[in-house]
Design an enzyme around this catalytic site. Structure first.
Site, PDB file in Angstrom:
ATOM      1  CD  GLU A 265      -8.766  -6.142  -2.433  1.00 51.57           C
ATOM      2  OE1 GLU A 265      -8.421  -4.945  -2.287  1.00 51.57           O
ATOM      3  OE2 GLU A 265      -9.088  -6.623  -3.528  1.00 51.57           O
ATOM      4  CD  GLU A 319       1.106  -5.693  -5.508  1.00 43.30           C
ATOM      5  OE1 GLU A 319       0.824  -6.110  -6.649  1.00 43.30           O
ATOM      6  OE2 GLU A 319       0.265  -5.622  -4.589  1.00 43.30           O
ATOM      7  CE  LYS A 322      -1.914  -1.995  -6.923  1.00 42.36           C
ATOM      8  NZ  LYS A 322      -2.780  -2.331  -5.774  1.00 42.36           N
ATOM      9  CD  GLU A 328      -3.885   2.420  -5.181  1.00 41.86           C
ATOM     10  OE1 GLU A 328      -3.957   1.266  -5.628  1.00 41.86           O
ATOM     11  OE2 GLU A 328      -4.575   2.825  -4.230  1.00 41.86           O
TER      12      GLU A 328
END
Length: 366
Positions: A265, A319, A322, A328
């Protein structure tokens, strides 16, 4: 040789660009699904295969719908086992049952390349997970062997956050934490060396900003004077190289410098809470745009020149479910409708970022 027409020249350059992406280190993306507005896995698989440069995808579970969607696409997959399952998987019977349920129905139609057991377990600090990781890796590898020859090309690994170093030293002096070097990292690396599997790390310059005196330009590959390592006499032009060389030095100090390193990542958020000076479109575009060029170029690092790093960018989508701060929810390269959040260079036929950094461009020689 007769001169080329404009069309022939365009096709030649297009083929060259395609070959550049297809013949160098794999570059993939993390496909997270903590959102209530994402397209179907089949649509995602088609998009990645037909529109992006990505040849590999990493997911954070073994979602059967996702695995089925990527069947026969040629895209390799990394699947993840939740941290809580680590202690149980040290049992050979449990490991075999897991392989039978989660791998055998899909591979090799879906090209599963890695199984990551847990995610950032040292960061989370659960002793049962830390102590159980190597036994689980061994049991799972044996379960794959027993399942048949078609499963023995799948490698077992685990993704590690970079809270694993002792002190805040320059890359050439980096060492693993004293409390874990011999008891944890040495057995992990020994497993990787014996099984020819990679040591997977999650280097995030975004989270290292306090360590780097909040030098955002250095973190996102912009031109800076760099950071000098007085021991190696190397100057670091960007934070990612520093984190990779810290990892390599710590591995080498234990005798495992030959183990491959995979970037599981890395990325940058495009939006953050008020007052967050780091999260933003310009910084995200600079970081991921330069990252893609760097990985594709195979330039390596000061201590690992010309070394290719298989890399998974975080993340494919923003997203919206999250938890935590706004940042985030905003690590994605794409919105749920597949439109780019910003220009990163991830689209196969899309616009390329104007990185505006001649020093870096010259360095990577893309």
């Amino acid at each position: 040789m007769k001169s080329l027409t404009s069309l022939q020249l365009f096709l030649l350059l297009s083929t060259t660009v395609f070959n550049l992406f297809s013949s160098t280190a794999a570059i993939g993306v993390n496909y997270g699904m903590v959102a209530d507005n994402l397209p179907s896995p089949t649509e995602v698989a088609n998009f990645i295969k037909s529109k992006t440069i990505f040849d590999s995808v990493k997911i954070f579970d073994t979602n059967p719908n996702v695995l089925r969607a990527f069947a026969n696409t040629g895209i390799t997959m990394t699947v993840t086992i939740p941290n809580g399952e680590i202690p149980n998987l040290a049992n050979e019977g449990a490991a075999s049952a897991w392989v039978n349920a989660n791998i055998q129905p899909f591979h090799p139609q879906t090209k599963i390349k890695y199984i990551s057991i847990g995610n950032e377990i040292v960061l989370l600090g659960n002793p049962a997970h830390i102590n159980g990781l190597v036994p689980a890796m061994i049991a799972l590898t044996e379960a794959l062997r027993k399942a048949g020859p078609q499963f023995q090309d799948i490698k077992v690994t685990s993704a590690h956050a970079l809270n694993m170093f002792q002190g805040l030293t320059v890359p050439s002096l980096a060492r693993f934490r004293v409390d874990l070097a011999e008891t944890f990292f040495k057995p992990v690396l020994q497993f990787h060396q014996q099984n020819k599997s990679p040591f997977m790390i999650n280097p995030y310059p975004y989270f290292e900003l306090n360590v780097m005196s909040d030098n955002i330009d250095y973190a996102v590959f912009r031109k800076t004077p760099g950071v000098f390592d007085p021991t190696s006499k190397k100057t670091y032009s960007n934070a990612l190289d520093s984190l990779l060389d810290k990892t390599y030095t710590a591995m080498s100090a234990l005798g495992f410098g030959d183990v491959d390193i995979v970037i599981g990542e890395t990325g940058w958020p495009s939006l953050g809470d008020p007052g967050n000076k780091a999260a933003g479109m310009d910084n995200a575009a600079s970081y991921n745009g330069h990252l893609i060029r760097k990985i594709v170029s195979g330039a390596g690092t000061p201590l690992m020149p010309n070394r290719k790093f298989e890399t998974y960018i975080f993340a494919l989508f923003n997203e919206n479910q999250k938890p935590g701060p706004i940042a985030e929810k905003n690590w994605g390269l794409f919105q749920p409708d597949f439109s780019p959040v910003y220009t990163s260079g991830a689209l196969r036929d899309g616009p390329q970022p104007n990185l505006g950094n001649p020093g870096f461009d010259a360095e990577v020689k893309v």
